[in-house]
Design a protein around this motif. Structure first.
Motif, mmCIF file in Angstrom:
data_model
loop_
_atom_site.group_PDB
_atom_site.id
_atom_site.type_symbol
_atom_site.label_atom_id
_atom_site.label_comp_id
_atom_site.label_asym_id
_atom_site.label_seq_id
_atom_site.Cartn_x
_atom_site.Cartn_y
_atom_site.Cartn_z
ATOM 1 N N SER A 137 15.103 -7.953 1.283
ATOM 2 C CA SER A 137 13.977 -7.583 0.487
ATOM 3 C C SER A 137 14.084 -5.641 0.390
ATOM 4 C CB SER A 137 12.404 -7.536 1.127
ATOM 5 O OG SER A 137 12.334 -8.706 0.838
ATOM 6 N N TYR A 173 17.440 -5.043 -2.387
ATOM 7 C CA TYR A 173 16.811 -5.440 -3.443
ATOM 8 C C TYR A 173 16.080 -3.491 -3.743
ATOM 9 C CZ TYR A 173 14.558 -8.046 -7.362
ATOM 10 O OH TYR A 173 13.715 -8.443 -8.631
ATOM 11 N N TRP A 174 15.431 -3.241 -2.903
ATOM 12 C CA TRP A 174 14.253 -2.903 -2.464
ATOM 13 C C TRP A 174 14.429 -1.117 -3.900
ATOM 14 C CZ3 TRP A 174 8.006 -3.132 -1.455
ATOM 15 C CH2 TRP A 174 7.957 -1.549 -1.321
ATOM 16 N N ILE A 228 16.877 -1.958 -7.299
ATOM 17 C CA ILE A 228 15.638 -1.492 -7.978
ATOM 18 C C ILE A 228 15.593 -0.125 -8.340
ATOM 19 C CG2 ILE A 228 13.685 -2.317 -9.615
ATOM 20 C CD1 ILE A 228 15.383 -4.128 -9.624
ATOM 21 N N ILE A 229 15.367 0.881 -7.488
ATOM 22 C CA ILE A 229 14.589 1.588 -7.321
ATOM 23 C C ILE A 229 15.653 2.888 -8.225
ATOM 24 C CG2 ILE A 229 13.838 3.638 -6.270
ATOM 25 C CD1 ILE A 229 11.610 2.239 -5.957
ATOM 26 N N ARG A 243 17.939 1.842 -9.853
ATOM 27 C CA ARG A 243 18.545 1.749 -11.458
ATOM 28 C C ARG A 243 17.554 1.675 -12.053
ATOM 29 N NH1 ARG A 243 17.736 -2.662 -14.325
ATOM 30 N NH2 ARG A 243 19.874 -3.058 -16.192
ATOM 31 N N GLN A 244 15.922 1.426 -11.666
ATOM 32 C CA GLN A 244 15.045 1.479 -12.682
ATOM 33 C C GLN A 244 14.283 3.733 -13.175
ATOM 34 O OE1 GLN A 244 13.536 -1.857 -14.826
ATOM 35 N NE2 GLN A 244 14.899 -0.896 -15.667
ATOM 36 N N SER A 245 14.371 3.584 -11.904
ATOM 37 C CA SER A 245 13.313 4.415 -11.748
ATOM 38 C C SER A 245 14.992 5.826 -11.767
ATOM 39 C CB SER A 245 12.705 5.337 -10.324
ATOM 40 O OG SER A 245 12.088 5.656 -10.797
ATOM 41 N N GLN A 257 17.519 5.435 -14.657
ATOM 42 C CA GLN A 257 17.065 5.126 -16.675
ATOM 43 C C GLN A 257 16.210 6.106 -16.907
ATOM 44 O OE1 GLN A 257 14.972 1.792 -17.000
ATOM 45 N NE2 GLN A 257 17.314 0.385 -16.940
ATOM 46 N N THR A 258 15.000 7.141 -15.952
ATOM 47 C CA THR A 258 14.157 8.668 -16.358
ATOM 48 C C THR A 258 14.870 9.661 -15.078
ATOM 49 O OG1 THR A 258 13.417 8.610 -13.610
ATOM 50 C CG2 THR A 258 12.459 7.280 -15.589
ATOM 51 N N LEU A 286 1.401 15.782 -4.774
ATOM 52 C CA LEU A 286 1.337 14.599 -4.969
ATOM 53 C C LEU A 286 0.219 14.433 -4.374
ATOM 54 C CD1 LEU A 286 4.296 13.360 -3.574
ATOM 55 C CD2 LEU A 286 3.135 12.574 -6.250
ATOM 56 N N ARG A 303 -3.633 -20.261 -0.547
ATOM 57 C CA ARG A 303 -2.691 -20.633 0.387
ATOM 58 C C ARG A 303 -2.055 -22.092 0.117
ATOM 59 N NH1 ARG A 303 -2.531 -15.348 0.766
ATOM 60 N NH2 ARG A 303 -3.360 -14.319 1.976
ATOM 61 N N LEU A 342 -0.011 -21.823 -2.130
ATOM 62 C CA LEU A 342 1.383 -21.560 -2.258
ATOM 63 C C LEU A 342 2.222 -22.681 -1.274
ATOM 64 C CD1 LEU A 342 0.905 -17.477 -0.123
ATOM 65 C CD2 LEU A 342 1.426 -18.714 -3.276
ATOM 66 N N GLY A 395 3.225 -25.323 -4.274
ATOM 67 C CA GLY A 395 4.778 -24.390 -4.963
ATOM 68 C C GLY A 395 5.513 -24.964 -4.232
#
Lengths: 214, 276
Positions: A39, A42-43, A46-47, A49-51, A54-55, A106, A194, A197, A200
């Motif tokens: 996790s 991955y986090w 993504i941060i 690449r996407q943030s 890209q921005t 902020l 629950r 889940l 699933g």
């Protein structure tokens, strides 16, 4: 039975997690740590690449900041990034105080944007929805009456400056009953979630992995 | 030790096993239980059903694999409905660990429905700080998302021509397992006034009914039950409908456990002479 290695991996990891239901064991511990590690990795990806890319990086390199009207374009791109970099000064004892400026910014923006909208959203709109005329033309009207009773008696229960005795105590008792019904309904929803889940995962094991059901 | 003492001290692993078996039983023997449609789910359906062809709807999805059992069937049912009506979908995700999952699910459904990327739907991807992103999307989607998830500039995507901000969309339907719902109500609906519907996990559903009562949202699709209701409405029974039959059976078993447990508890108290 599936021949997809990805499905097999997911199924084995699922069984490792379920093994905790019997008792704590090394398989469970391994998958727990694996999950946290994956996790976090991955986090980060993504941060970036996407943030970040890209921005900030892409618009800066490709000159897309010129799309922002006026001469402030580059400033609107550089300034937030600069303030973001200042947050990293927390790692130095000497310069840590500088991080307070972006944090203050902020907080200031967050609080400024939230307070009026929160008042409107959580208090005024909810009060409006509670203060409706009570008539008995339909079942919905009966619902409005229950909402009014629930709100008033619930508030009475949380009013501790007067002893809960007599009529006041009775209203507080009704309030706690209504709170209990609310908690019961929330708990019912929680059980349902629950179980969903579990369903699933069992469907995944029996359908995608073992192929027992179609 | 009597039977009631044994019940009270029952090993929790036996309960786990019974619950596991109660999930498997209806799955194998295909027990079907009818699903009633609630007004809050029908409201969402009716709103989408009455939108003119080609309308744009925004579908922010904020969930990860941990809640996909509930929300994936919901997303599939909603997308099926939207694309059967030839609506255009702008999807995005503000929950970092779910971005690629959602991208895959949307792609899968688009393939099933024969829909083309850029014409019938787009995926904007992830941006941090939902409150700030929603605010900027209210001005112009391009402020926060100059490009889509794949790095394509929004202006070069055919379906985004003439779509600037929420004023050019007919509905926002967030499928959400996070407190992001509050952001959509607070910074989205309250500020920009668009119709908002929510699809949430069952754990969250009870906390959001007050928004329905105050008219801040048009409807709630709550948990697997809500997803199953939506599947019934679009006449395509899928995983949620299958799951709800199992769910009902498991609930009966849980209720049975609660009743037996309570009987044992009170009998033991009476035997011990405890009045309160």
């Amino acid at each position: 039975m599936s021949t997809d290695p990805g499905i097999w991996l997911a199924a084995i990891l699922t069984l490792c997690i379920f093994s905790f239901l019997y008792k704590d064991n090394p398989f469970y511990k391994f998958v727990e740590h694996l999950s946290v590690g994956v996790s976090a990795g991955y986090w980060l990806v993504i941060i970036i690449r996407q943030s970040l890319k890209q921005t900030f990086l892409d618009p800066l390199i490709q000159g897309q900041w010129q799309l922002v009207p006026g001469k402030l374009g580059i400033f609107l791109l550089i300034f937030p990034a600069f303030m973001g970099i200042l947050l990293f000064t927390r790692f130095s004892n000497k310069w840590a105080y500088i991080a307070r400026y972006p944090i203050a910014m902020l907080w200031g923006i967050g609080v400024g944007a939230s307070i009026p909208l929160s008042l409107q959203n959580y208090i005024i709109r909810q009060l409006q929805a509670t203060m409706v005329p009570i008539t008995f033309n339909s079942w919905e009207d009966v619902g409005s009456l229950f909402i009014a009773i629930g709100v008033i008696t619930g508030l009475v229960y949380f009013y501790f400056s007067k002893e809960h005795k007599g009529a006041f105590g009775g209203a507080a008792k009704v309030g706690i009953w209504i709170l209990m019904i609310g908690f019961g309904s929330t708990f019912g929803f929680t059980v349902m979630a629950r179980v969903s889940l579990l369903i699933g995962r069992v469907i995944f094991l029996m359908k995608d992995w073992l192929g027992i059901i179609s | 030790m009597g039977i009631f003492e044994k019940i009270i001290k029952l090993d929790r692993r036996i309960i786990f096993l019974v619950i596991f078996l109660s999930v498997i039983f209806p799955l194998i023997f295909k027990v079907n239980i009818p699903i009633n449609i609630t007004p809050e789910v029908r409201n969402v359906y009716n709103l989408i059903e009455n939108l003119p062809e080609g309308s744009v709807i925004v579908v922010p999805c904020e969930y990860a694999p941990d809640t996909m059992a509930e929300l994936e069937p919901m997303l599939y049912a909603v997308l099926r409905h939207c694309w059967e009506k030839n609506l255009r979908v702008v999807a995005c995700g503000f929950y970092v660990t779910g971005v690629t999952l959602i991208e895959q699910e949307i792609k899968y459904m688009a393939k099933q429905m024969n829909k083309k990327y850029g014409k019938d739907y787009i995926f904007l991807g992830y941006r941090p700080y939902p409150a700030a992103v929603i605010n900027s999307m209210g001005e112009d989607f391009r402020q926060s998302f100059p490009t889509d998830y794949y790095g394509t500039p929004l202006d070069s995507l055919p379906m985004m021509r003439g779509v600037k901000n929420f004023n050019d969309t007919k509905l926002v339907l967030t499928i959400n397992a996070t407190s992001g719902v509050d952001y959509w109500v607070l910074f989205g609906h309250e500020r920009y006034g668009f119709p908002l519907a929510i699809g949430v996990t069952a754990v969250m559903a009870a906390d959001y009914y007050h928004y329905l009562n105050s008219g801040q949202i048009v409807g709630i699709i709550g948990g697997l039950k809500g997803a199953a209701e939506y599947e019934s409405l679009v006449h395509h029974k899928g995983l949620a409908t299958m799951g709800m039959s199992i769910q009902s059976f498991v609930h009966l078993v849980i209720v049975l456990f609660i009743i037996i447990g309570n009987i044992a508890y009170f009998v033991i108290r009476k035997r011990k002479g405890i009045n309160r």
